[in-house]
Design an enzyme around this catalytic site. Structure first.
Site, mmCIF file in Angstrom:
data_model
loop_
_atom_site.group_PDB
_atom_site.id
_atom_site.type_symbol
_atom_site.label_atom_id
_atom_site.label_comp_id
_atom_site.label_asym_id
_atom_site.label_seq_id
_atom_site.Cartn_x
_atom_site.Cartn_y
_atom_site.Cartn_z
ATOM 1 N N GLY A 68 0.853 -1.192 0.000
ATOM 2 C CA GLY A 68 0.000 0.000 0.000
ATOM 3 C C GLY A 68 0.885 1.236 0.000
ATOM 4 O O GLY A 68 0.560 2.253 0.612
ATOM 5 N N SER A 70 1.563 3.425 -2.178
ATOM 6 C CA SER A 70 1.178 4.681 -2.850
ATOM 7 C C SER A 70 0.141 5.421 -2.006
ATOM 8 O O SER A 70 -0.346 6.471 -2.399
ATOM 9 C CB SER A 70 0.613 4.385 -4.240
ATOM 10 O OG SER A 70 -0.508 3.539 -4.102
ATOM 11 N N ASP A 72 -1.847 7.054 1.569
ATOM 12 C CA ASP A 72 -1.703 8.154 2.484
ATOM 13 C C ASP A 72 -0.818 7.830 3.714
ATOM 14 O O ASP A 72 0.033 8.620 4.112
ATOM 15 C CB ASP A 72 -3.140 8.416 2.952
ATOM 16 C CG ASP A 72 -3.279 9.746 3.554
ATOM 17 O OD1 ASP A 72 -2.738 10.686 2.955
ATOM 18 O OD2 ASP A 72 -3.874 9.829 4.639
ATOM 19 N N THR A 74 1.560 5.743 4.062
ATOM 20 C CA THR A 74 2.981 5.638 3.714
ATOM 21 C C THR A 74 3.613 7.016 3.610
ATOM 22 O O THR A 74 4.686 7.261 4.174
ATOM 23 C CB THR A 74 3.144 4.878 2.380
ATOM 24 O OG1 THR A 74 2.422 3.660 2.477
ATOM 25 C CG2 THR A 74 4.595 4.617 2.056
ATOM 26 N N ARG A 102 -0.646 -1.099 -6.309
ATOM 27 C CA ARG A 102 -1.096 -1.353 -7.691
ATOM 28 C C ARG A 102 -0.497 -0.353 -8.675
ATOM 29 O O ARG A 102 -0.288 -0.672 -9.831
ATOM 30 C CB ARG A 102 -2.624 -1.282 -7.740
ATOM 31 C CG ARG A 102 -3.260 -2.606 -7.364
ATOM 32 C CD ARG A 102 -4.715 -2.566 -7.646
ATOM 33 N NE ARG A 102 -5.335 -1.612 -6.729
ATOM 34 C CZ ARG A 102 -6.342 -1.904 -5.906
ATOM 35 N NH1 ARG A 102 -6.846 -3.112 -5.904
ATOM 36 N NH2 ARG A 102 -6.850 -1.007 -5.122
ATOM 37 N N ASP A 238 -1.499 0.083 17.566
ATOM 38 C CA ASP A 238 -2.344 1.152 18.081
ATOM 39 C C ASP A 238 -1.372 2.288 18.393
ATOM 40 O O ASP A 238 -0.643 2.223 19.395
ATOM 41 C CB ASP A 238 -3.058 0.698 19.361
ATOM 42 C CG ASP A 238 -4.056 1.724 19.842
ATOM 43 O OD1 ASP A 238 -3.746 2.926 19.750
ATOM 44 O OD2 ASP A 238 -5.132 1.333 20.304
ATOM 45 N N HIS A 239 -1.357 3.310 17.542
ATOM 46 C CA HIS A 239 -0.287 4.311 17.693
ATOM 47 C C HIS A 239 -0.389 5.058 19.033
ATOM 48 O O HIS A 239 0.589 5.622 19.506
ATOM 49 C CB HIS A 239 -0.240 5.272 16.499
ATOM 50 C CG HIS A 239 -1.294 6.343 16.527
ATOM 51 N ND1 HIS A 239 -2.577 6.124 16.127
ATOM 52 C CD2 HIS A 239 -1.245 7.637 16.917
ATOM 53 C CE1 HIS A 239 -3.274 7.247 16.264
ATOM 54 N NE2 HIS A 239 -2.488 8.182 16.743
ATOM 55 N N LYS A 243 2.731 6.584 22.169
ATOM 56 C CA LYS A 243 2.979 7.975 22.562
ATOM 57 C C LYS A 243 3.718 7.945 23.896
ATOM 58 O O LYS A 243 3.344 7.186 24.803
ATOM 59 C CB LYS A 243 1.643 8.720 22.735
ATOM 60 C CG LYS A 243 0.910 8.980 21.417
ATOM 61 C CD LYS A 243 -0.439 9.628 21.697
ATOM 62 C CE LYS A 243 -1.275 9.706 20.443
ATOM 63 N NZ LYS A 243 -1.309 11.002 19.813
ATOM 64 N N ASP A 296 -13.815 3.948 15.421
ATOM 65 C CA ASP A 296 -12.586 4.664 15.076
ATOM 66 C C ASP A 296 -11.716 4.963 16.301
ATOM 67 O O ASP A 296 -10.493 4.850 16.246
ATOM 68 C CB ASP A 296 -12.951 5.974 14.366
ATOM 69 C CG ASP A 296 -11.735 6.711 13.848
ATOM 70 O OD1 ASP A 296 -10.887 6.062 13.224
ATOM 71 O OD2 ASP A 296 -11.611 7.931 14.097
ATOM 72 N N HIS A 301 -8.027 3.093 20.789
ATOM 73 C CA HIS A 301 -7.276 4.053 21.609
ATOM 74 C C HIS A 301 -7.902 4.264 22.998
ATOM 75 O O HIS A 301 -7.212 4.249 24.015
ATOM 76 C CB HIS A 301 -7.186 5.410 20.922
ATOM 77 C CG HIS A 301 -6.740 5.345 19.499
ATOM 78 N ND1 HIS A 301 -5.801 4.448 19.058
ATOM 79 C CD2 HIS A 301 -7.103 6.062 18.401
ATOM 80 C CE1 HIS A 301 -5.589 4.635 17.757
ATOM 81 N NE2 HIS A 301 -6.378 5.595 17.345
ATOM 82 N N LYS A 406 -8.218 20.461 20.155
ATOM 83 C CA LYS A 406 -7.686 19.111 20.333
ATOM 84 C C LYS A 406 -7.161 18.982 21.758
ATOM 85 O O LYS A 406 -6.343 19.784 22.198
ATOM 86 C CB LYS A 406 -6.574 18.847 19.320
ATOM 87 C CG LYS A 406 -6.042 17.420 19.399
ATOM 88 C CD LYS A 406 -5.307 17.020 18.142
ATOM 89 C CE LYS A 406 -4.589 15.684 18.301
ATOM 90 N NZ LYS A 406 -5.477 14.539 18.370
#
Ligand code: BG6
Length: 547
Positions: A68, A70, A72, A74, A102, A238-239, A243, A296, A301, A406
């Site tokens: 994958g 190509s 976002d 990456t 692809r 799970d990013h 943190k 999401d 998270h 945020k």
């Protein structure tokens, strides 16, 4: 060195190093001057990495295959993080990145594309980039086509011969979740999942969330991946876990003796876990329309933040022992009151509004979103943990898009003093203490407490004692993606989901999702809130019990 601790006998290098330090430090602590000299010697030993906190372990040569390439993820996260690691000498040597997708491109086309994407985020050092770009390669593949993967295997073998990456391979699935199963199958069928014996190379697969869209699909996805990969080869990212401030929760709780005695129902009134965002759905409507805020943010998270705040300490800081404790916590979650959700959940969706002085569209007006969409972009859940420590303490978990600002934080609200000896001289109420674990934007820990106001009259003043995370630290720091990439290279599972945790969280959330997605008053359940606000007015009622 072989050392025995409990039932664990290991000759693992990382463990040896830690054990050696532990033995020496322990002896120094007991005041043996001979050992003090030895410890000093160790600190100055030339073979040891200078910054012990950057990398814990030995990085073996390997090839990172980004499936994958190509997309976002990456360009936005993976390649920028890899480049930063390269700049801080944090990558293995030799190391190769093989991008696949692809799109038809050659190696130079891929390198140019990545350079352009990176330059858009700020200027980069061209010479350094050239050095890094030499490790970038590209092959185009069809995701569901076995011959494509057989060719990929051939390319891999060639690159490994030319660069000496020893057959160690990481397959990073940076593709839409709908392609996870087929890609795992194709890798397996092309014999790319097999680990070769006698040091002939390991294979690891990295999967991004969401892991399924409910319990049933999560189990099915796992079954497919397990047809070809063993659990030790699977890394579910799970990013949030990577943190710094999130990693610190366990250190804060269990490397200090003074907080843990208070960390329970006797002293804590309630806990609020908040992950508010000012961004909207951006360009991800296709995914988000199917996911909504519960899939999401909550299934992953928010549940991790809950576990880190509420779990018991494990006997050792080891991936499986820590994940056992998280699983125990998830098992203790009180099943959601689906028959009587009022007072336990509120859902919202953002309407038009203003953020940072700029008018922004409603969720239903975002490109790719249905004008009748009932997808929630905000949720607040009240949950209880049914165990000895937490009985009766509510955990409020709130997350939403297009909110005022945020803010990611965990707030521990303590109980009020049981008796006020100042009641005859003080007019005001004595506020309870509050501990805030700030994750974003301020990486800090704050304790709020009462003090005497200077002056003749007896009055109280609420003050805050702050610790900022970067305070007193000048060394290098890793962002979340740098950390997860490094940990996959090191084979360390500590910051990754284990499948039992995934399934337990889905077991908890799936009935809520069914209730929210199928009930007849679905549109009434969803409360609109203006973008740039603090969420739906009605949601505040849920918090009223606890001010
Ligand atoms: C992602 C979600 O996992 O986390 C996004 O898919 C969300 O919708 C993001 O915006 C938030 O991450 P962070 O690190 O910016 O808080």
């Amino acid at each position: 060195m072989r050392i025995r601790r409990g039932a664990v006998i290991t000759s693992d290098k990382k463990w040896d190093e830690r054990a050696r330090r532990w033995v020496m430090e322990e002896q120094t602590r007991r005041g043996n001057p001979e050992f003090e000299a030895v410890v000093k010697g160790v600190a100055e030993e030339p073979g040891l990495p200078k910054d012990q906190c950057l990398i814990d372990g030995v990085l073996e040569p390997c090839t990172l295959v980004i499936i994958g390439a190509s997309g976002d993820l990456t360009t936005r996260k993976l390649v920028p993080s890899l480049f930063k690691l390269y700049l801080s000498n944090g990558l293995p040597s030799p190391f190769v990145i093989l991008g696949c997708s692809r799109t038809k491109m050659d190696d130079d086309g891929f390198r140019d594309r990545m350079e352009k994407a990176l330059s858009e985020g700020g200027s980069i050092d061209r010479e350094k980039w050239k050095g890094f770009a030499r490790s970038l390669f590209y092959r185009s593949i069809e995701y569901d086509d076995v011959p494509s993967y057989v060719n990929l295997a051939e390319s891999l073998r060639t690159l490994e011969r030319e660069h000496g990456t020893k057959g160690n391979r990481i397959f990073y699935l940076a593709i839409p979740p709908t392609l996870y199963e087929i890609t795992a199958q194709m890798l397996g069928k092309a014999d790319l999942s097999a680990e070769r014996k006698d040091g002939g190379g390991w294979a690891r697969i990295v999967v991004e969330k969401p892991f399924g869209r409910d319990l049933e699909t999560a189990v099915a996805l796992d079954r497919t991946i397990h047809e070809y990969f063993q659990e030790r080869q699977i890394f579910r990212i799970d990013h949030y876990l990577a943190k710094e401030t999130v990693q610190n929760i366990l250190m804060f709780r269990f490397a200090n003796a003074i907080f843990e005695p208070l960390w329970n129902r006797r002293y804590i009134d309630h806990v609020s876990i908040t992950a508010a965002e000012s961004l909207g759905v951006e360009h991800r409507a296709g995914y988000y329309e199917q996911a909504g805020v519960l899939r999401d943010m909550f299934q992953n998270h928010m549940m991790q933040l809950l576990a880190l705040t509420a779990m018991e300490p494990s006997s050792l800081f080891e991936a499986d022992l820590v994940r056992d404790e998280k699983a125990k916590l998830y098992r203790a979650l009180r099943p959601f009151a689906v028959d009587n959700p009022e007072g336990y959940i509120d859902l919202g969706q953002y309407g038009q509004g203003t953020i940072g002085g700029k008018a922004v569209p409603a969720y239903r007006e975002e490109p790719g979103v249905s004008p009748e969409s009932l997808t929630p972009t905000f949720a607040i859940l009240k949950v209880y943990v049914d165990n000895w420590r937490w009985q009766g303490v509510p955990f409020y978990m709130t997350s939403g898009k297009r909110l005022e600002r945020k803010l990611t934080q965990i707030a521990i609200q303590f109980k009020e003093v049981p008796h006020s000896m100042f009641r005859q001289v003080l007019e005001e109420h004595i506020s309870a203490n509050r501990l805030i674990l700030g994750i974003y934007p301020e990486e800090k820990i704050s304790l709020v407490f009462e003090t005497k106001n200077p002056g003749g009259r007896v009055c109280l003043r609420l003050v805050t004692m702050d610790f900022n995370y970067q305070q007193g630290y000048k060394g290098p720091a890793l962002d979340a993606y740098e950390k997860v990439l490094l940990d996959v290279m090191l084979g360390d599972h500590m910051l990754f989901w284990r499948q039992d945790g995934v399934e337990l969280c889905w077991s908890f959330l799936t009935p809520i999702l069914w209730e929210c997605e199928t009930c007849s008053n679905r549109s009434e359940m969803l409360r609109l809130y203006p973008a740039g606000s603090r969420g739906p007015e009605a949601a505040k009622k849920l918090l009223q019990d606890h001010g």
